[in-house]
Design an enzyme around this catalytic site. Structure first.
Site, PDB file in Angstrom:
ATOM      1  N   ARG A 124      16.748 -11.015  15.938  1.00  0.00           N
ATOM      2  CA  ARG A 124      15.941  -9.848  15.549  1.00  0.00           C
ATOM      3  C   ARG A 124      14.991 -10.174  14.391  1.00  0.00           C
ATOM      4  O   ARG A 124      13.841  -9.771  14.388  1.00  0.00           O
ATOM      5  CB  ARG A 124      16.846  -8.686  15.103  1.00  0.00           C
ATOM      6  CG  ARG A 124      17.377  -7.809  16.185  1.00  0.00           C
ATOM      7  CD  ARG A 124      16.261  -7.190  17.013  1.00  0.00           C
ATOM      8  NE  ARG A 124      15.432  -6.243  16.280  1.00  0.00           N
ATOM      9  CZ  ARG A 124      15.711  -4.973  16.133  1.00  0.00           C
ATOM     10  NH1 ARG A 124      16.816  -4.483  16.651  1.00  0.00           N
ATOM     11  NH2 ARG A 124      14.899  -4.175  15.491  1.00  0.00           N
ATOM     12  N   ARG A 126      -8.695   1.451  10.166  1.00  0.00           N
ATOM     13  CA  ARG A 126      -8.220   0.100  10.448  1.00  0.00           C
ATOM     14  C   ARG A 126      -9.188  -0.677  11.336  1.00  0.00           C
ATOM     15  O   ARG A 126      -8.929  -1.839  11.658  1.00  0.00           O
ATOM     16  CB  ARG A 126      -6.873   0.185  11.144  1.00  0.00           C
ATOM     17  CG  ARG A 126      -5.705  -0.350  10.320  1.00  0.00           C
ATOM     18  CD  ARG A 126      -4.468  -0.228  11.173  1.00  0.00           C
ATOM     19  NE  ARG A 126      -3.333  -0.955  10.738  1.00  0.00           N
ATOM     20  CZ  ARG A 126      -2.346  -0.436  10.006  1.00  0.00           C
ATOM     21  NH1 ARG A 126      -2.436   0.776   9.531  1.00  0.00           N
ATOM     22  NH2 ARG A 126      -1.272  -1.158   9.758  1.00  0.00           N
ATOM     23  N   LYS A 149       0.821  -1.232   0.000  1.00  0.00           N
ATOM     24  CA  LYS A 149       0.000   0.000   0.000  1.00  0.00           C
ATOM     25  C   LYS A 149       0.843   1.265   0.000  1.00  0.00           C
ATOM     26  O   LYS A 149       0.575   2.208  -0.721  1.00  0.00           O
ATOM     27  CB  LYS A 149      -0.838   0.094   1.287  1.00  0.00           C
ATOM     28  CG  LYS A 149      -2.059  -0.736   1.338  1.00  0.00           C
ATOM     29  CD  LYS A 149      -2.958  -0.326   2.498  1.00  0.00           C
ATOM     30  CE  LYS A 149      -2.308  -0.259   3.861  1.00  0.00           C
ATOM     31  NZ  LYS A 149      -1.901  -1.519   4.457  1.00  0.00           N
ATOM     32  N   ARG A 159      10.335 -16.315   4.367  1.00  0.00           N
ATOM     33  CA  ARG A 159      11.488 -16.328   3.469  1.00  0.00           C
ATOM     34  C   ARG A 159      12.467 -15.215   3.861  1.00  0.00           C
ATOM     35  O   ARG A 159      13.659 -15.434   3.998  1.00  0.00           O
ATOM     36  CB  ARG A 159      11.005 -16.139   2.028  1.00  0.00           C
ATOM     37  CG  ARG A 159      11.816 -16.902   1.035  1.00  0.00           C
ATOM     38  CD  ARG A 159      11.255 -16.908  -0.381  1.00  0.00           C
ATOM     39  NE  ARG A 159      10.564 -15.712  -0.777  1.00  0.00           N
ATOM     40  CZ  ARG A 159       9.256 -15.660  -1.033  1.00  0.00           C
ATOM     41  NH1 ARG A 159       8.510 -16.733  -0.900  1.00  0.00           N
ATOM     42  NH2 ARG A 159       8.702 -14.525  -1.422  1.00  0.00           N
ATOM     43  N   ARG A 209       0.649  -8.649  12.936  1.00  0.00           N
ATOM     44  CA  ARG A 209      -0.049  -7.531  12.298  1.00  0.00           C
ATOM     45  C   ARG A 209      -1.017  -8.026  11.225  1.00  0.00           C
ATOM     46  O   ARG A 209      -2.066  -7.441  11.007  1.00  0.00           O
ATOM     47  CB  ARG A 209       0.963  -6.540  11.727  1.00  0.00           C
ATOM     48  CG  ARG A 209       1.778  -5.875  12.847  1.00  0.00           C
ATOM     49  CD  ARG A 209       2.909  -5.048  12.313  1.00  0.00           C
ATOM     50  NE  ARG A 209       2.403  -4.010  11.462  1.00  0.00           N
ATOM     51  CZ  ARG A 209       3.041  -3.520  10.410  1.00  0.00           C
ATOM     52  NH1 ARG A 209       4.219  -3.991  10.073  1.00  0.00           N
ATOM     53  NH2 ARG A 209       2.517  -2.568   9.699  1.00  0.00           N
TER      54      ARG A 209
HETATM   55  P1  AMP Z   1       1.506   0.838   9.059  1.00  0.00           P
HETATM   56  O1  AMP Z   1       2.753   1.573   8.767  1.00  0.00           O
HETATM   57  O2  AMP Z   1       0.287   1.416   8.386  1.00  0.00           O
HETATM   58  O3  AMP Z   1       1.599  -0.636   8.825  1.00  0.00           O
HETATM   59  O4  AMP Z   1       1.217   1.020  10.621  1.00  0.00           O
HETATM   60  C1  AMP Z   1       2.171   0.642  11.591  1.00  0.00           C
HETATM   61  C2  AMP Z   1       1.514   0.501  12.966  1.00  0.00           C
HETATM   62  O5  AMP Z   1       0.953   1.753  13.363  1.00  0.00           O
HETATM   63  C3  AMP Z   1       0.352  -0.464  13.042  1.00  0.00           C
HETATM   64  O6  AMP Z   1       0.787  -1.802  13.210  1.00  0.00           O
HETATM   65  C4  AMP Z   1      -0.388   0.063  14.260  1.00  0.00           C
HETATM   66  O7  AMP Z   1       0.293  -0.279  15.463  1.00  0.00           O
HETATM   67  C5  AMP Z   1      -0.252   1.558  14.090  1.00  0.00           C
HETATM   68  N1  AMP Z   1      -1.353   2.113  13.289  1.00  0.00           N
HETATM   69  C6  AMP Z   1      -1.256   2.685  12.052  1.00  0.00           C
HETATM   70  N2  AMP Z   1      -2.450   3.093  11.610  1.00  0.00           N
HETATM   71  C7  AMP Z   1      -3.347   2.756  12.570  1.00  0.00           C
HETATM   72  C8  AMP Z   1      -4.743   2.895  12.711  1.00  0.00           C
HETATM   73  N3  AMP Z   1      -5.494   3.454  11.751  1.00  0.00           N
HETATM   74  N4  AMP Z   1      -5.324   2.444  13.859  1.00  0.00           N
HETATM   75  C9  AMP Z   1      -4.606   1.898  14.842  1.00  0.00           C
HETATM   76  N5  AMP Z   1      -3.271   1.715  14.779  1.00  0.00           N
HETATM   77  C10 AMP Z   1      -2.633   2.142  13.661  1.00  0.00           C
END
Ligand code: AMP
Length: 199
Positions: free
Chosen positions: A136, A89, A13, A127, A147
């Site tokens: 790590r 989200r 994305k 992978r 996630r």
């Molecule tokens: P991303 O870079 O979009 O994958 O987001 C990284 C992390 O930020 C996610 O795993 C959540 O911990 C937090 N995060 C980002 N956007 C949201 C959202 N809309 N609601 C809740 N947590 C968020």
């Protein structure tokens, strides 16, 4: 033009949002980037968010809704349009977004899901963890998988919410990166709001 890009972590994305920003001139709004910047800046909210991010959980709805509302009210973003990446989200966030946008008379022109196969995402993570072996890498792989599960459980239910009102469009997120960009471009250029600013 205002758009929402949906899809699980690791589906690409962010990359596609950057390309669309460059080509069509909307502002890329990534809640993940905004939260990471707040964490790096060491603000109180940022540090609270960091612990949650590191676990792979979602930060509270109010925190991200506040961030997004503030941005979409910004005059420059109102003029250029936005690409939401990583927001909403949860169904609560999607409902709040609808409320705020209708109150401010702002339309979303496209809500696009980048559809990917979850098993393929898991395989990719495994992978990569093997290629960069070490404690790590395993940690990282576990957080990434967490996630994806959080996406399935808390974020994917938004898709039927949008589909019910006929607003969900889909591209094949498993295609090559350039091909995904082409599919997204086809949707956006088919739209009366399309305004290409660069190749
Ligand atoms: P991303 O870079 O979009 O994958 O987001 C990284 C992390 O930020 C996610 O795993 C959540 O911990 C937090 N995060 C980002 N956007 C949201 C959202 N809309 N609601 C809740 N947590 C968020």
């Amino acid at each position: 033009m205002n758009i929402v890009l949906m899809g699980p972590p690791g589906c690409g994305k962010g990359t596609q949002a950057q390309r669309l920003e460059k080509r069509y001139g909307m502002v890329h709004l990534s809640t993940g980037d905004i939260l990471r910047a707040a964490a790096a800046a060491g603000t109180e909210a940022g540090l609270r968010a960091k612990a949650i991010l590191d676990r792979g959980d979602l930060v509270p709805d109010d925190m991200v809704v506040g961030i997004i509302v503030e941005r979409i009210e910004d005059a420059e973003i109102r003029e250029k349009g936005f690409i939401l990446d990583g927001f909403p989200r949860t169904v609560v966030q999607a409902e709040k977004l609808d409320d705020v946008l209708s109150e401010k008379r702002i339309d979303i022109h496209h809500i696009i899901e980048m559809r990917v196969d979850e098993a393929a995402l898991f395989a990719r993570i495994e992978r990569r963890a093997q290629e960069s072996a070490g404690a790590r890498a395993d940690d990282n792989a576990e957080t990434l998988k967490k996630r994806i599960v959080v996406y399935r459980e808390q974020t994917a239910p938004i898709l039927p919410y949008y589909a019910r009102s006929g607003r969900l469009e889909t591209v094949d997120g498993m295609a090559e990166i350039d091909d995904v960009t082409t599919q997204l471009g086809a949707i956006l250029e088919n739209s009366p709001q399309a305004k290409r600013t660069a190749d």
